[in-house]
Scaffold this motif. Structure first.
Motif, short mmCIF file in Angstrom:
data_model
loop_
_atom_site.label_atom_id
_atom_site.label_comp_id
_atom_site.label_asym_id
_atom_site.label_seq_id
_atom_site.Cartn_x
_atom_site.Cartn_y
_atom_site.Cartn_z
N ARG A 112 -4.09 4.40 54.56
CA ARG A 112 -5.41 3.69 55.30
C ARG A 112 -6.07 4.72 54.14
O ARG A 112 -6.79 4.49 53.36
N GLY A 113 -6.22 6.27 53.90
CA GLY A 113 -6.97 6.81 53.64
C GLY A 113 -7.39 7.01 52.29
O GLY A 113 -8.52 6.95 51.66
N ILE A 114 -6.36 6.57 51.53
CA ILE A 114 -5.80 6.44 50.43
C ILE A 114 -6.00 5.49 49.62
O ILE A 114 -5.62 5.41 48.63
N GLY A 115 -6.34 4.63 50.55
CA GLY A 115 -6.69 2.90 49.96
C GLY A 115 -5.25 1.93 49.42
O GLY A 115 -4.85 1.06 49.08
N LEU A 116 -3.77 2.69 50.24
CA LEU A 116 -2.92 1.92 50.81
C LEU A 116 -2.30 1.02 51.80
O LEU A 116 -1.53 1.17 53.10
N TYR A 117 -3.43 -0.11 51.55
CA TYR A 117 -3.75 -0.99 52.99
C TYR A 117 -2.55 -1.54 53.61
O TYR A 117 -2.41 -1.46 54.56
N GLU A 118 -1.63 -2.59 52.19
CA GLU A 118 -0.88 -2.64 52.61
C GLU A 118 0.10 -1.84 53.38
O GLU A 118 0.96 -2.59 54.81
N GLU A 119 0.34 -0.82 52.42
CA GLU A 119 1.70 0.04 53.35
C GLU A 119 1.10 0.10 54.75
O GLU A 119 1.66 0.51 55.87
N ALA A 120 0.13 0.76 54.79
CA ALA A 120 -0.54 1.42 56.30
C ALA A 120 -0.63 0.22 57.61
O ALA A 120 -0.44 0.14 58.37
N ALA A 121 -1.21 -1.08 56.83
CA ALA A 121 -1.14 -2.44 57.69
C ALA A 121 0.21 -2.72 58.22
O ALA A 121 0.94 -2.92 59.63
N GLU A 122 1.16 -2.63 57.16
CA GLU A 122 2.70 -2.36 57.39
C GLU A 122 3.02 -1.34 58.88
O GLU A 122 3.63 -1.83 59.98
N GLU A 123 2.65 -0.58 58.25
CA GLU A 123 2.65 0.89 59.82
C GLU A 123 2.90 0.61 60.76
O GLU A 123 3.15 0.66 61.84
N TYR A 124 1.83 0.15 60.39
CA TYR A 124 0.20 -0.27 62.32
C TYR A 124 0.97 -0.85 63.09
O TYR A 124 0.83 -1.26 64.42
N GLY A 125 1.40 -2.37 62.20
CA GLY A 125 2.21 -3.25 62.71
C GLY A 125 3.38 -3.11 64.05
O GLY A 125 3.86 -3.64 64.69
N GLU A 126 3.82 -2.04 63.08
CA GLU A 126 5.39 -1.48 63.89
C GLU A 126 4.68 -0.55 64.84
O GLU A 126 5.50 -0.69 65.61
N LEU A 127 3.71 -0.25 65.14
CA LEU A 127 3.43 1.09 65.81
C LEU A 127 2.59 0.06 66.93
O LEU A 127 3.63 -0.10 68.65
N VAL A 128 2.32 -1.06 66.29
CA VAL A 128 1.57 -2.18 67.52
C VAL A 128 2.92 -2.26 68.41
O VAL A 128 3.10 -2.91 69.49
N ARG A 129 4.00 -3.06 67.97
CA ARG A 129 5.04 -3.71 68.42
C ARG A 129 5.58 -2.91 69.08
O ARG A 129 6.47 -2.89 70.54
N GLU A 130 5.46 -1.04 68.86
CA GLU A 130 6.69 -0.94 69.29
C GLU A 130 5.58 0.35 70.92
O GLU A 130 6.68 0.56 71.60
#
Length: 573
Positions: A112-130
Protein backbone atom coordinates in the motif's frame (compact mmCIF):
# COMPACT_ATOMS: atom_id res chain seq x y z
CA UNK A 1 28.61 11.36 10.75
CA UNK A 2 29.37 8.22 8.69
CA UNK A 3 26.84 7.52 5.94
CA UNK A 4 24.81 4.58 7.20
CA UNK A 5 22.98 3.41 4.11
CA UNK A 6 25.31 2.20 1.38
CA UNK A 7 22.42 1.73 -1.03
CA UNK A 8 24.43 1.41 -4.20
CA UNK A 9 26.89 -1.07 -2.71
CA UNK A 10 24.12 -3.14 -1.21
CA UNK A 11 22.15 -3.11 -4.44
CA UNK A 12 25.17 -4.37 -6.37
CA UNK A 13 25.88 -7.00 -3.76
CA UNK A 14 22.38 -8.43 -3.99
CA UNK A 15 22.35 -8.32 -7.77
CA UNK A 16 25.66 -10.19 -7.89
CA UNK A 17 24.71 -12.90 -5.44
CA UNK A 18 22.15 -15.38 -6.75
CA UNK A 19 21.68 -17.98 -4.06
CA UNK A 20 19.92 -21.29 -4.63
CA UNK A 21 17.56 -22.67 -2.05
CA UNK A 22 19.31 -25.22 0.09
CA UNK A 23 17.49 -28.49 0.16
CA UNK A 24 18.95 -29.32 3.55
CA UNK A 25 20.89 -27.31 6.09
CA UNK A 26 23.62 -29.12 8.00
CA UNK A 27 23.91 -28.64 11.77
CA UNK A 28 27.14 -26.73 11.17
CA UNK A 29 25.45 -24.40 8.68
CA UNK A 30 22.54 -23.94 11.08
CA UNK A 31 24.91 -22.88 13.84
CA UNK A 32 26.56 -20.39 11.49
CA UNK A 33 23.18 -19.08 10.40
CA UNK A 34 21.95 -18.70 13.99
CA UNK A 35 25.13 -16.91 15.02
CA UNK A 36 25.06 -14.34 12.21
CA UNK A 37 21.28 -13.88 12.40
CA UNK A 38 21.26 -13.05 16.10
CA UNK A 39 24.41 -10.98 15.66
CA UNK A 40 22.52 -9.04 12.96
CA UNK A 41 19.60 -8.47 15.32
CA UNK A 42 21.95 -7.25 18.04
CA UNK A 43 23.74 -4.85 15.67
CA UNK A 44 20.45 -3.57 14.30
CA UNK A 45 19.13 -2.85 17.79
CA UNK A 46 22.39 -1.03 18.54
CA UNK A 47 21.89 1.17 15.49
CA UNK A 48 24.84 -0.32 13.57
CA UNK A 49 22.85 -0.79 10.39
CA UNK A 50 25.70 -1.31 7.94
CA UNK A 51 27.14 -4.14 9.99
CA UNK A 52 23.68 -5.60 10.65
CA UNK A 53 22.93 -5.68 6.95
CA UNK A 54 26.23 -7.43 6.24
CA UNK A 55 25.42 -10.03 8.88
CA UNK A 56 21.93 -10.67 7.46
CA UNK A 57 23.34 -10.80 3.94
CA UNK A 58 25.82 -13.47 5.06
CA UNK A 59 22.90 -15.45 6.49
CA UNK A 60 21.31 -15.32 3.06
CA UNK A 61 24.28 -17.26 1.63
CA UNK A 62 23.57 -20.02 4.13
CA UNK A 63 19.75 -20.19 3.97
CA UNK A 64 17.95 -18.17 1.30
CA UNK A 65 14.45 -19.29 2.31
CA UNK A 66 14.45 -18.33 5.99
CA UNK A 67 11.25 -16.31 6.49
CA UNK A 68 12.54 -14.40 9.57
CA UNK A 69 15.68 -13.44 7.64
CA UNK A 70 13.70 -12.31 4.58
CA UNK A 71 11.45 -10.25 6.84
CA UNK A 72 14.42 -8.56 8.54
CA UNK A 73 16.06 -7.76 5.21
CA UNK A 74 12.82 -6.24 3.91
CA UNK A 75 12.88 -3.65 6.69
CA UNK A 76 16.20 -2.31 5.41
CA UNK A 77 14.76 -1.73 1.95
CA UNK A 78 11.74 0.03 3.40
CA UNK A 79 14.07 2.48 5.14
CA UNK A 80 16.01 2.90 1.90
CA UNK A 81 12.79 3.78 0.05
CA UNK A 82 13.21 0.72 -2.12
CA UNK A 83 9.76 -0.64 -1.50
CA UNK A 84 9.67 -2.91 -4.58
CA UNK A 85 12.62 -4.94 -3.26
CA UNK A 86 11.02 -5.05 0.20
CA UNK A 87 7.83 -6.45 -1.34
CA UNK A 88 9.79 -9.15 -3.17
CA UNK A 89 11.43 -10.28 0.07
CA UNK A 90 8.14 -10.19 2.00
CA UNK A 91 6.38 -12.26 -0.64
CA UNK A 92 9.10 -14.88 -0.22
CA UNK A 93 8.74 -14.68 3.56
CA UNK A 94 4.97 -15.23 3.31
CA UNK A 95 5.48 -18.13 0.86
CA UNK A 96 7.75 -19.90 3.35
CA UNK A 97 5.67 -19.00 6.42
CA UNK A 98 2.08 -18.69 5.20
CA UNK A 99 0.53 -18.66 8.68
CA UNK A 100 2.55 -15.69 10.01
CA UNK A 101 0.33 -12.66 10.59
CA UNK A 102 3.25 -10.21 10.97
CA UNK A 103 4.75 -11.07 7.58
CA UNK A 104 1.41 -10.84 5.81
CA UNK A 105 0.59 -7.55 7.49
CA UNK A 106 3.99 -6.13 6.52
CA UNK A 107 3.49 -7.25 2.90
CA UNK A 108 0.11 -5.55 2.71
CA UNK A 109 1.36 -2.39 4.40
CA UNK A 110 4.47 -1.98 2.24
CA UNK A 111 2.47 -2.73 -0.93
CA UNK A 112 0.00 0.00 0.00
CA UNK A 113 2.84 2.37 0.86
CA UNK A 114 4.40 2.13 -2.62
CA UNK A 115 1.10 2.42 -4.48
CA UNK A 116 0.40 -1.26 -5.20
CA UNK A 117 -3.17 -0.76 -4.02
CA UNK A 118 -4.75 -3.72 -5.80
CA UNK A 119 -2.17 -6.11 -4.36
CA UNK A 120 -2.53 -4.49 -0.94
CA UNK A 121 -6.31 -4.87 -1.12
CA UNK A 122 -5.95 -8.58 -1.92
CA UNK A 123 -3.55 -9.07 1.00
CA UNK A 124 -5.79 -7.17 3.45
CA UNK A 125 -8.84 -9.05 2.18
CA UNK A 126 -7.15 -12.36 2.89
CA UNK A 127 -6.13 -11.15 6.35
CA UNK A 128 -9.71 -10.08 7.08
CA UNK A 129 -10.94 -13.55 6.21
CA UNK A 130 -8.22 -15.26 8.28
CA UNK A 131 -8.45 -12.94 11.29
CA UNK A 132 -12.05 -11.70 11.50
CA UNK A 133 -11.58 -10.72 15.12
CA UNK A 134 -9.01 -8.04 14.15
CA UNK A 135 -11.48 -5.30 13.25
CA UNK A 136 -8.92 -2.66 12.19
CA UNK A 137 -7.93 -4.90 9.29
CA UNK A 138 -11.25 -4.07 7.66
CA UNK A 139 -10.40 -0.38 7.82
CA UNK A 140 -7.05 -0.98 6.10
CA UNK A 141 -8.76 -3.17 3.54
CA UNK A 142 -11.37 -0.51 2.78
CA UNK A 143 -8.70 2.14 2.45
CA UNK A 144 -6.69 0.03 0.00
CA UNK A 145 -9.85 -0.70 -1.99
CA UNK A 146 -10.57 3.02 -2.15
CA UNK A 147 -7.07 3.75 -3.40
CA UNK A 148 -7.45 0.97 -5.97
CA UNK A 149 -10.63 2.61 -7.24
CA UNK A 150 -12.92 -0.15 -5.98
CA UNK A 151 -15.28 2.32 -4.28
CA UNK A 152 -18.29 -0.01 -4.10
CA UNK A 153 -16.26 -2.75 -2.44
CA UNK A 154 -14.75 -0.19 -0.07
CA UNK A 155 -18.24 0.88 1.04
CA UNK A 156 -19.13 -2.79 1.59
CA UNK A 157 -16.01 -3.17 3.74
CA UNK A 158 -16.92 -0.13 5.85
CA UNK A 159 -20.45 -1.49 6.24
CA UNK A 160 -18.95 -4.76 7.49
CA UNK A 161 -16.79 -2.88 9.96
CA UNK A 162 -19.78 -0.82 11.10
CA UNK A 163 -21.74 -4.02 11.69
CA UNK A 164 -18.89 -5.24 13.86
CA UNK A 165 -17.97 -2.16 15.90
CA UNK A 166 -21.15 -0.10 15.61
CA UNK A 167 -21.84 3.26 13.97
CA UNK A 168 -19.35 6.05 14.55
CA UNK A 169 -18.45 9.37 12.98
CA UNK A 170 -15.24 8.23 11.29
CA UNK A 171 -16.95 5.39 9.42
CA UNK A 172 -19.98 7.46 8.46
CA UNK A 173 -17.80 10.27 7.13
CA UNK A 174 -15.73 7.79 5.10
CA UNK A 175 -18.86 6.37 3.51
CA UNK A 176 -20.20 9.89 2.97
CA UNK A 177 -17.05 10.78 0.99
CA UNK A 178 -17.17 7.57 -1.03
CA UNK A 179 -20.81 8.02 -2.00
CA UNK A 180 -19.94 11.50 -3.17
CA UNK A 181 -17.13 10.02 -5.29
CA UNK A 182 -19.75 7.74 -6.85
CA UNK A 183 -21.95 10.81 -7.43
CA UNK A 184 -24.67 9.46 -5.16
CA UNK A 185 -25.64 12.54 -3.11
CA UNK A 186 -28.77 10.99 -1.62
CA UNK A 187 -26.88 8.00 -0.24
CA UNK A 188 -24.14 10.34 1.03
CA UNK A 189 -26.68 12.51 2.82
CA UNK A 190 -28.37 9.40 4.17
CA UNK A 191 -25.16 8.34 5.93
CA UNK A 192 -25.03 11.61 7.84
CA UNK A 193 -28.76 11.43 8.60
CA UNK A 194 -28.27 8.00 10.16
CA UNK A 195 -25.42 9.40 12.23
CA UNK A 196 -27.57 12.32 13.40
CA UNK A 197 -30.41 9.94 14.31
CA UNK A 198 -27.99 7.70 16.20
CA UNK A 199 -26.63 10.62 18.23
CA UNK A 200 -29.54 13.08 18.60
CA UNK A 201 -27.75 15.05 21.34
CA UNK A 202 -24.82 15.92 19.06
CA UNK A 203 -25.74 19.32 17.66
CA UNK A 204 -22.90 19.42 15.16
CA UNK A 205 -24.36 16.56 13.10
CA UNK A 206 -27.55 18.55 12.61
CA UNK A 207 -25.45 21.58 11.66
CA UNK A 208 -23.49 19.59 9.06
CA UNK A 209 -26.78 18.41 7.53
CA UNK A 210 -28.04 21.98 7.53
CA UNK A 211 -24.85 23.21 5.88
CA UNK A 212 -25.24 20.62 3.12
CA UNK A 213 -28.80 21.71 2.44
CA UNK A 214 -27.71 25.36 2.54
CA UNK A 215 -25.05 24.65 -0.09
CA UNK A 216 -27.80 23.16 -2.28
CA UNK A 217 -29.89 26.32 -1.90
CA UNK A 218 -32.57 24.52 0.16
CA UNK A 219 -32.85 27.25 2.80
CA UNK A 220 -35.99 26.01 4.54
CA UNK A 221 -34.57 22.52 5.00
CA UNK A 222 -31.30 24.02 6.26
CA UNK A 223 -33.15 26.14 8.81
CA UNK A 224 -35.02 23.08 10.09
CA UNK A 225 -31.74 21.29 10.83
CA UNK A 226 -30.25 24.39 12.45
CA UNK A 227 -33.27 24.71 14.70
CA UNK A 228 -32.82 21.10 15.81
CA UNK A 229 -29.21 21.90 16.67
CA UNK A 230 -30.29 24.97 18.64
CA UNK A 231 -32.63 22.92 20.81
CA UNK A 232 -29.76 20.62 21.72
CA UNK A 233 -27.07 23.27 22.23
CA UNK A 234 -28.14 26.94 21.92
CA UNK A 235 -24.60 28.26 22.53
CA UNK A 236 -22.87 26.02 19.99
CA UNK A 237 -20.48 28.28 18.03
CA UNK A 238 -21.05 26.26 14.87
CA UNK A 239 -24.77 26.98 15.17
CA UNK A 240 -24.09 30.70 15.51
CA UNK A 241 -21.97 30.73 12.35
CA UNK A 242 -24.46 28.50 10.55
CA UNK A 243 -27.29 30.93 11.27
CA UNK A 244 -25.13 33.85 10.14
CA UNK A 245 -24.45 31.96 6.91
CA UNK A 246 -28.17 31.25 6.58
CA UNK A 247 -29.01 34.94 6.82
CA UNK A 248 -26.24 35.78 4.37
CA UNK A 249 -27.71 33.27 1.92
CA UNK A 250 -31.10 34.96 2.33
CA UNK A 251 -29.51 38.33 1.63
CA UNK A 252 -30.21 39.56 5.15
CA UNK A 253 -26.77 40.92 6.06
CA UNK A 254 -28.11 42.86 9.04
CA UNK A 255 -29.41 39.70 10.71
CA UNK A 256 -26.22 37.83 9.87
CA UNK A 257 -24.10 40.48 11.55
CA UNK A 258 -26.46 40.69 14.52
CA UNK A 259 -26.20 36.91 14.98
CA UNK A 260 -22.42 37.10 15.26
CA UNK A 261 -22.48 40.27 17.39
CA UNK A 262 -24.88 38.67 19.90
CA UNK A 263 -22.55 35.69 20.16
CA UNK A 264 -19.54 37.92 20.80
CA UNK A 265 -21.44 39.80 23.49
CA UNK A 266 -22.55 36.57 25.15
CA UNK A 267 -20.79 36.38 28.55
CA UNK A 268 -21.31 32.61 28.67
CA UNK A 269 -18.95 32.08 25.73
CA UNK A 270 -15.21 32.07 26.45
CA UNK A 271 -12.88 34.19 24.34
CA UNK A 272 -11.45 31.23 22.39
CA UNK A 273 -14.95 30.19 21.34
CA UNK A 274 -15.66 33.77 20.29
CA UNK A 275 -12.46 33.89 18.26
CA UNK A 276 -13.49 30.62 16.62
CA UNK A 277 -16.93 32.03 15.79
CA UNK A 278 -15.41 35.11 14.20
CA UNK A 279 -12.80 33.07 12.33
CA UNK A 280 -15.41 30.77 10.82
CA UNK A 281 -17.56 33.74 9.89
CA UNK A 282 -14.68 35.43 8.07
CA UNK A 283 -13.85 32.18 6.25
CA UNK A 284 -17.43 31.98 5.11
CA UNK A 285 -17.35 35.57 3.83
CA UNK A 286 -14.18 34.77 1.88
CA UNK A 287 -15.56 31.55 0.42
CA UNK A 288 -18.66 33.34 -0.83
CA UNK A 289 -16.48 36.20 -2.17
CA UNK A 290 -18.25 38.77 -0.03
CA UNK A 291 -16.61 41.81 1.54
CA UNK A 292 -14.97 41.15 4.90
CA UNK A 293 -15.33 44.71 6.20
CA UNK A 294 -18.42 43.76 8.19
CA UNK A 295 -16.13 41.72 10.40
CA UNK A 296 -14.08 44.76 11.44
CA UNK A 297 -16.77 46.14 13.75
CA UNK A 298 -17.11 42.71 15.29
CA UNK A 299 -13.39 42.64 16.00
CA UNK A 300 -13.64 46.07 17.62
CA UNK A 301 -16.42 44.74 19.86
CA UNK A 302 -14.39 41.72 20.87
CA UNK A 303 -11.21 43.72 21.48
CA UNK A 304 -13.09 46.04 23.82
CA UNK A 305 -14.06 43.00 25.89
CA UNK A 306 -10.63 41.32 25.72
CA UNK A 307 -7.92 43.98 25.15
CA UNK A 308 -5.13 41.64 26.29
CA UNK A 309 -5.99 38.79 23.92
CA UNK A 310 -2.92 38.40 21.68
CA UNK A 311 -4.39 35.87 19.24
CA UNK A 312 -7.30 38.20 18.60
CA UNK A 313 -4.96 41.08 17.71
CA UNK A 314 -2.96 38.83 15.38
CA UNK A 315 -6.10 37.65 13.68
CA UNK A 316 -7.42 41.20 13.30
CA UNK A 317 -4.07 42.39 11.98
CA UNK A 318 -4.13 39.62 9.38
CA UNK A 319 -7.63 40.62 8.28
CA UNK A 320 -6.65 44.30 8.01
CA UNK A 321 -3.57 43.36 6.01
CA UNK A 322 -5.70 41.29 3.66
CA UNK A 323 -7.97 44.32 3.21
CA UNK A 324 -4.99 46.50 2.30
CA UNK A 325 -5.20 48.52 5.52
CA UNK A 326 -1.51 48.15 6.23
CA UNK A 327 -1.07 50.91 8.81
CA UNK A 328 -3.95 49.65 10.91
CA UNK A 329 -2.59 46.13 10.61
CA UNK A 330 0.89 47.30 11.64
CA UNK A 331 -0.60 48.89 14.77
CA UNK A 332 -2.11 45.56 15.84
CA UNK A 333 1.10 43.62 15.19
CA UNK A 334 3.18 46.22 17.01
CA UNK A 335 0.91 45.92 20.05
CA UNK A 336 1.50 42.17 20.09
CA UNK A 337 5.29 42.57 19.99
CA UNK A 338 5.08 44.94 22.94
CA UNK A 339 2.81 42.58 24.90
CA UNK A 340 4.71 39.41 23.89
CA UNK A 341 8.21 40.23 22.60
CA UNK A 342 8.82 36.55 21.82
CA UNK A 343 5.85 36.28 19.47
CA UNK A 344 7.70 35.64 16.20
CA UNK A 345 4.53 35.59 14.13
CA UNK A 346 3.87 39.25 14.97
CA UNK A 347 7.46 40.24 14.15
CA UNK A 348 7.30 38.46 10.82
CA UNK A 349 4.08 40.27 9.99
CA UNK A 350 5.75 43.60 10.77
CA UNK A 351 8.69 42.62 8.57
CA UNK A 352 6.36 41.66 5.74
CA UNK A 353 4.65 45.06 5.88
CA UNK A 354 7.98 46.89 6.01
CA UNK A 355 9.29 44.96 3.00
CA UNK A 356 6.13 45.75 1.09
CA UNK A 357 6.60 49.49 1.76
CA UNK A 358 10.36 49.27 1.21
CA UNK A 359 10.69 51.05 4.55
CA UNK A 360 14.42 50.45 5.17
CA UNK A 361 14.63 52.01 8.68
CA UNK A 362 11.71 49.84 9.80
CA UNK A 363 13.25 46.73 8.22
CA UNK A 364 16.48 47.45 10.09
CA UNK A 365 14.61 48.00 13.38
CA UNK A 366 12.59 44.77 13.08
CA UNK A 367 15.52 42.63 11.92
CA UNK A 368 17.84 43.86 14.66
CA UNK A 369 15.19 43.08 17.29
CA UNK A 370 14.55 39.64 15.80
CA UNK A 371 18.26 38.78 15.64
CA UNK A 372 18.40 39.26 19.40
CA UNK A 373 15.14 37.44 20.08
CA UNK A 374 15.62 34.62 17.55
CA UNK A 375 19.39 34.33 17.08
CA UNK A 376 19.21 31.04 15.17
CA UNK A 377 16.96 32.38 12.39
CA UNK A 378 19.11 33.39 9.37
CA UNK A 379 16.30 35.11 7.45
CA UNK A 380 16.61 38.23 9.61
CA UNK A 381 20.30 38.54 8.71
CA UNK A 382 19.33 38.27 5.04
CA UNK A 383 16.78 41.07 5.10
CA UNK A 384 18.91 43.26 7.33
CA UNK A 385 21.72 42.90 4.82
CA UNK A 386 19.39 43.99 2.02
CA UNK A 387 18.28 47.03 4.03
CA UNK A 388 21.86 48.09 4.74
CA UNK A 389 22.67 47.59 1.05
CA UNK A 390 19.80 49.87 0.03
CA UNK A 391 20.98 52.44 2.54
CA UNK A 392 24.48 52.20 0.98
CA UNK A 393 25.90 50.92 4.27
CA UNK A 394 27.94 48.35 2.37
CA UNK A 395 30.34 47.28 5.09
CA UNK A 396 27.50 46.82 7.59
CA UNK A 397 25.66 44.74 5.01
CA UNK A 398 28.77 42.64 4.39
CA UNK A 399 29.32 42.05 8.11
CA UNK A 400 25.67 41.06 8.48
CA UNK A 401 25.86 38.42 5.75
CA UNK A 402 29.07 36.93 7.10
CA UNK A 403 27.48 36.74 10.57
CA UNK A 404 24.37 35.14 9.06
CA UNK A 405 26.45 32.40 7.41
CA UNK A 406 27.35 31.21 10.91
CA UNK A 407 23.73 30.45 11.83
CA UNK A 408 22.54 28.84 8.57
CA UNK A 409 21.93 25.10 9.10
CA UNK A 410 24.57 22.99 7.35
CA UNK A 411 21.97 21.23 5.21
CA UNK A 412 20.44 24.46 3.88
CA UNK A 413 22.75 24.77 0.88
CA UNK A 414 20.40 26.99 -1.12
CA UNK A 415 20.36 29.67 1.58
CA UNK A 416 24.15 29.59 1.90
CA UNK A 417 24.30 30.13 -1.85
CA UNK A 418 21.97 33.13 -1.60
CA UNK A 419 24.09 34.67 1.18
CA UNK A 420 27.29 34.29 -0.82
CA UNK A 421 25.48 35.74 -3.83
CA UNK A 422 24.62 38.85 -1.81
CA UNK A 423 28.22 39.06 -0.60
CA UNK A 424 29.39 38.92 -4.21
CA UNK A 425 27.03 41.76 -5.17
CA UNK A 426 28.34 43.84 -2.27
CA UNK A 427 31.98 43.33 -3.21
CA UNK A 428 31.09 44.29 -6.79
CA UNK A 429 29.44 47.47 -5.53
CA UNK A 430 32.54 48.18 -3.46
CA UNK A 431 34.78 47.74 -6.57
CA UNK A 432 36.43 44.67 -5.03
CA UNK A 433 35.97 42.47 -8.09
CA UNK A 434 38.30 39.59 -7.24
CA UNK A 435 36.60 39.11 -3.87
CA UNK A 436 33.21 39.37 -5.60
CA UNK A 437 34.09 36.58 -8.04
CA UNK A 438 35.35 34.37 -5.19
CA UNK A 439 32.04 34.89 -3.39
CA UNK A 440 30.08 34.07 -6.56
CA UNK A 441 32.13 30.88 -7.02
CA UNK A 442 31.34 29.94 -3.43
CA UNK A 443 27.64 30.59 -4.05
CA UNK A 444 27.62 28.33 -7.10
CA UNK A 445 29.45 25.63 -5.15
CA UNK A 446 26.40 25.39 -2.88
CA UNK A 447 23.82 25.80 -5.66
CA UNK A 448 25.00 25.67 -9.27
CA UNK A 449 21.51 26.67 -10.48
CA UNK A 450 21.31 29.94 -8.54
CA UNK A 451 20.09 32.08 -11.43
CA UNK A 452 20.63 35.43 -9.72
CA UNK A 453 24.26 34.60 -9.07
CA UNK A 454 24.76 33.16 -12.54
CA UNK A 455 23.33 36.30 -14.11
CA UNK A 456 25.17 38.85 -11.96
CA UNK A 457 28.46 36.96 -12.16
CA UNK A 458 28.30 36.68 -15.95
CA UNK A 459 27.21 40.32 -16.37
CA UNK A 460 30.04 41.73 -14.26
CA UNK A 461 32.54 39.56 -16.12
CA UNK A 462 31.21 40.92 -19.41
CA UNK A 463 31.60 44.51 -18.25
CA UNK A 464 35.26 43.78 -17.52
CA UNK A 465 35.64 41.79 -20.77
CA UNK A 466 37.01 39.04 -18.55
CA UNK A 467 36.51 35.27 -18.94
CA UNK A 468 33.82 35.90 -21.56
CA UNK A 469 33.45 32.22 -22.44
CA UNK A 470 32.78 31.44 -18.78
CA UNK A 471 30.32 34.34 -18.68
CA UNK A 472 28.61 32.98 -21.80
CA UNK A 473 28.25 29.50 -20.24
CA UNK A 474 26.77 30.89 -17.03
CA UNK A 475 24.40 33.20 -18.87
CA UNK A 476 23.28 30.33 -21.13
CA UNK A 477 22.44 28.37 -17.98
CA UNK A 478 20.24 31.29 -16.85
CA UNK A 479 18.37 31.25 -20.16
CA UNK A 480 17.90 27.50 -19.88
CA UNK A 481 16.45 27.85 -16.40
CA UNK A 482 14.31 30.94 -17.12
CA UNK A 483 13.94 31.39 -20.89
CA UNK A 484 11.39 34.23 -20.60
CA UNK A 485 13.36 36.43 -18.20
CA UNK A 486 14.13 39.71 -20.00
CA UNK A 487 16.99 40.63 -17.65
CA UNK A 488 18.79 37.33 -18.28
CA UNK A 489 18.24 37.63 -22.03
CA UNK A 490 19.73 41.14 -21.89
CA UNK A 491 22.81 39.81 -20.09
CA UNK A 492 23.21 37.06 -22.68
CA UNK A 493 22.92 39.62 -25.48
CA UNK A 494 25.47 41.90 -23.83
CA UNK A 495 28.01 39.08 -23.48
CA UNK A 496 27.74 38.40 -27.22
CA UNK A 497 28.12 42.14 -27.79
CA UNK A 498 31.33 42.16 -25.79
CA UNK A 499 32.59 39.18 -27.81
CA UNK A 500 31.87 41.04 -31.05
CA UNK A 501 29.08 38.64 -32.08
CA UNK A 502 26.60 41.40 -32.92
CA UNK A 503 24.19 39.19 -34.86
CA UNK A 504 23.48 36.96 -31.86
CA UNK A 505 23.48 40.00 -29.58
CA UNK A 506 20.72 41.56 -31.71
CA UNK A 507 18.64 38.37 -31.65
CA UNK A 508 18.73 38.10 -27.85
CA UNK A 509 18.27 41.82 -27.09
CA UNK A 510 15.17 41.87 -29.30
CA UNK A 511 13.89 38.78 -27.46
CA UNK A 512 14.58 40.57 -24.16
CA UNK A 513 12.63 43.64 -25.27
CA UNK A 514 9.75 41.47 -26.43
CA UNK A 515 9.50 39.79 -23.03
CA UNK A 516 10.23 42.89 -20.92
CA UNK A 517 7.33 43.89 -18.65
CA UNK A 518 9.19 46.61 -16.73
CA UNK A 519 9.67 49.12 -19.55
CA UNK A 520 13.43 49.08 -18.93
CA UNK A 521 15.40 52.02 -20.32
CA UNK A 522 18.62 50.03 -19.82
CA UNK A 523 17.50 47.38 -22.31
CA UNK A 524 16.61 50.07 -24.85
CA UNK A 525 20.02 51.70 -24.40
CA UNK A 526 21.73 48.34 -24.96
CA UNK A 527 19.58 47.82 -28.04
CA UNK A 528 20.89 51.11 -29.46
CA UNK A 529 24.50 50.04 -28.81
CA UNK A 530 23.95 46.72 -30.58
CA UNK A 531 22.16 48.33 -33.54
CA UNK A 532 25.06 50.73 -33.96
CA UNK A 533 27.55 47.86 -34.14
CA UNK A 534 25.25 46.13 -36.64
CA UNK A 535 25.64 49.19 -38.88
CA UNK A 536 22.22 50.75 -38.32
CA UNK A 537 23.25 54.16 -36.89
CA UNK A 538 19.93 55.94 -37.40
CA UNK A 539 17.95 53.31 -35.50
CA UNK A 540 20.67 53.22 -32.84
CA UNK A 541 20.30 56.95 -32.18
CA UNK A 542 16.55 56.51 -32.16
CA UNK A 543 16.83 53.90 -29.39
CA UNK A 544 19.28 56.02 -27.38
CA UNK A 545 16.85 58.94 -27.52
CA UNK A 546 14.04 56.64 -26.47
CA UNK A 547 16.09 55.41 -23.48
CA UNK A 548 16.61 59.00 -22.38
CA UNK A 549 12.88 59.73 -22.75
CA UNK A 550 12.18 56.67 -20.59
CA UNK A 551 14.19 58.21 -17.75
CA UNK A 552 17.79 57.07 -18.16
CA UNK A 553 20.20 59.85 -17.23
CA UNK A 554 23.82 59.41 -18.28
CA UNK A 555 26.57 61.63 -19.66
CA UNK A 556 27.65 58.77 -21.89
CA UNK A 557 24.12 58.41 -23.26
CA UNK A 558 23.95 62.16 -24.00
CA UNK A 559 27.29 62.03 -25.82
CA UNK A 560 26.21 59.01 -27.85
CA UNK A 561 23.15 60.90 -29.03
CA UNK A 562 25.07 64.09 -29.75
CA UNK A 563 27.94 62.42 -31.59
CA UNK A 564 25.74 59.71 -33.14
CA UNK A 565 28.23 56.99 -32.28
CA UNK A 566 28.75 54.23 -29.71
CA UNK A 567 30.82 55.24 -26.68
CA UNK A 568 31.84 52.65 -24.13
CA UNK A 569 30.49 53.40 -20.66
CA UNK A 570 33.56 53.22 -18.44
CA UNK A 571 31.47 54.02 -15.36
CA UNK A 572 29.54 50.77 -15.77
CA UNK A 573 32.64 48.93 -14.72
Amino acid sequence: MRKIWKELVWGLTLCAVVIPSLEATTPKDQRKFDYFFYEGLKLKNAGQFDAAFDAFNHCLTIDSVSAPLLYELSSFYVRLNRGERAVELLKQAVTHSSDNFTYKMALASVSRGIGLYEEAAEEYGELVREYPEKEMLIYYWADALTQAGEIGQAIDAYNALEASVGMNEALSMQKYKLYNLLDKPNEAFGELEKLADKYPMEARYQIVLGDLRLSEGRLDDALAYYQKAHKVDPANPYYIVAMANYYEAKGDKTSAERQIRDALANPKLDVQTKVGVLSRYISRLQQTQQGTETANKLFDTLLEQHPEEVDLKLMYGGLLQMQGKDEEARFQFQLVTEMEPGNESAWQSLLSLALKKEDMPEIIRVCQACMELFPDSPEYYFYLGIAYYQEEEYQKSLDTYYAGLEVIPAENLALKSDFYGQIGDLYSQMERKDEAYKAYDEALKYNDKNVLVLNNYSYFLSLEKRDLKKAERMSAQCIKLEPDNATYLDTYAWIFFMQGNYTLAKIYIESALEKDTTNSAELVDHYGDILYMCGDKDKAVEQWKRAREMGKESDVLDRKIKRREYIEDKEAK
